[in-house]
Structures are given as C-alpha cells and as structure tokens.
Design a protein around this motif. Structure first.
Motif, PDB file in Angstrom:
ATOM      1  N   UNK A   1      35.166  41.172  30.934  1.00 56.58           N
ATOM      2  CA  UNK A   1      36.373  41.364  32.223  1.00 56.58           C
ATOM      3  C   UNK A   1      35.084  41.763  33.273  1.00 56.58           C
ATOM      4  N   UNK A   2      35.590  41.538  34.510  1.00 58.38           N
ATOM      5  CA  UNK A   2      35.562  41.033  35.807  1.00 58.38           C
ATOM      6  C   UNK A   2      35.563  41.906  36.311  1.00 58.38           C
ATOM      7  N   UNK A   3      35.155  42.544  37.920  1.00 61.65           N
ATOM      8  CA  UNK A   3      34.909  43.107  38.610  1.00 61.65           C
ATOM      9  C   UNK A   3      34.729  42.190  40.101  1.00 61.65           C
ATOM     10  N   UNK A   4      35.959  41.949  41.445  1.00 65.36           N
ATOM     11  CA  UNK A   4      36.268  41.773  41.921  1.00 65.36           C
ATOM     12  C   UNK A   4      36.008  42.342  43.546  1.00 65.36           C
ATOM     13  N   UNK A   5      36.095  42.061  44.236  1.00 64.53           N
ATOM     14  CA  UNK A   5      35.673  43.300  45.683  1.00 64.53           C
ATOM     15  C   UNK A   5      36.616  41.964  46.833  1.00 64.53           C
TER      16      UNK A   5
END
Lengths: 114, 114
Positions: free
Chosen positions: B32-36
C-alpha cells in the motif's frame, strides 16, 4: 532527468473531436500507466503497459486507446471526445525496485470537453 | 473491482493538532502506498508499506499497514500549514509489484490553518 512529462497541460475539445495526450519518461521505466482524476473519486486506471508493445485495460478503458511502441512514450488517444471525459489525466511510470515499485507521476493534462 | 475507502474526505484543523487518515478495504493488498498531491501537480509518493503490521515513520508522519493487509492509516503529529494538500492511499495486488496498476482511495483534503 526530466522525469515524466505530459503535453498539453490544458486542452478544450468539442464533443466528437479526437486528440492524443502525450506522455514521455526518460528514466527507462518498464511500466507506464494512465489515470484520470475526478473530484471525490481519487484516481482511476485507464490503461497500463508493462513494456514496449504490451498494453492492457484498466478500470475505465472505454473511449480511450493506447499504444507503446517505445519504452519512453505512452500516448493516450481519445477517439471521439464526450463531456464525460472532462477530467484531469495523469501519466505515471514505475520500475520494480526489489519487491515493490515506485510510481512517478507527470504534472497532468486538464481536459474539458464541451 | 477492489475498493479502497478513505476517510475522512475533508479535514480542517489548526496548526499543532494531530490527525489520522484511514484507508480501508475488504480486499487484501500486497503493498500500500501513500501519496501527497499539491494543486496543479501530480501525486508524489510518500511511503510504501509491504508487511502486515508494518509501521514506517517519515519525520512527523507515521504510516501503518494493518496486520491483515486490508487497511492502513496515516498519522500526522503537530500538523503544520505546509502539510496542507490532498492525501491519497493506493493499493497494489500483483504480488509486491503493481506493474503500474494501483487502486486509489478517494483522497483526503487536509487544510492546516496557521
């Protein structure tokens, strides 16, 4: 490196017109993808490619075509634009660095279909 | 179709407060990746979590992957105005490598007031 570049940045089309959104990357990445971003819906995958000559459909492929003749380029074609295709389009590239990949996104193309 | 439910959709807080953003699914993700994302730009990767129960810290940001790899959270301590932006979670299902195919949550628009 320029990273992932997209042109044009903005585009206005009339219903029924066709156009090609350009995407290029200079990082020699294997994988490239096209997403569209609509308010409240995050990003949805349109088409993706795991290498030159190989493409496949994503979640919302209808109305769009892609091809990947080179590692660097992954154009997205709108065959007959519809107002429902008004959106922001992002191209991304990635490589498999070990067990996971790192995605790099372009700056986006803002498309309005009248 | 795999879905990622992200909450809350909007978050407006004062500088110095703490916050948590949640990303939940009924499906298992291999990573799972988190982006801004800033206005007018493409998403930028913050972190990738791979192992169930994994916790990663990036300065004041703490990311956690659920034990069953179906959910994740982003916690920001002592938020600052510079944290303002759209935060997106994205899951990959093809082993550890997404091959450019990610399923995105709807996004959380965070505004931190001075």
């Amino acid at each position: 490196n320029a990273g992932v570049t997209q042109t044009p940045k903005f585009q206005v089309l009339k219903t029924g017109q066709s156009m090609t959104l350009q995407c290029a990357q200079d990082m020699n990445h294997e994988y490239m993808s096209w997403y569209r971003q609509d308010p409240g819906m995050g990003l949805r995958l349109i088409h993706y490619s795991v290498g030159a000559g190989i493409t496949d459909q994503g979640e919302v492929p209808n109305g769009y075509n892609v091809s990947r003749s080179t590692t660097e380029d992954f154009p997205l074609r709108l065959l007959s634009a519809a107002p429902s295709q008004t959106s922001v389009y992002f191209c991304a590239s990635s490589y498999s660095g070990g067990s996971v990949d790192t995605q790099y996104f372009g700056p986006g193309t803002r498309l309005t279909v009248l | 179709t795999q879905l990622l439910e992200q909450s809350p959709q909007f978050l407006s807080i004062q500088e110095g407060e703490n916050l948590t953003v949640y990303c939940n699914s009924s499906s298992v993700f291999s990573s799972l990746q988190w982006y801004r994302q800033e206005p007018g730009e493409g998403p930028v990767l913050l972190v990738t979590v791979v192992t169930g129960g994994e916790v990663k810290k990036l300065k004041r940001l703490t990311f956690q992957f659920g034990d069953a790899r179906k959910d994740s959270s982003l916690h920001i301590t002592a938020a600052q105005p510079g944290d303002t932006g759209l935060y997106l979670c994205a899951g990959a299902t093809a082993g550890g490598t997404s091959y450019g195919k990610l399923t995105f949550g709807q996004g959380t628009i965070l505004t931190v007031h001075p």
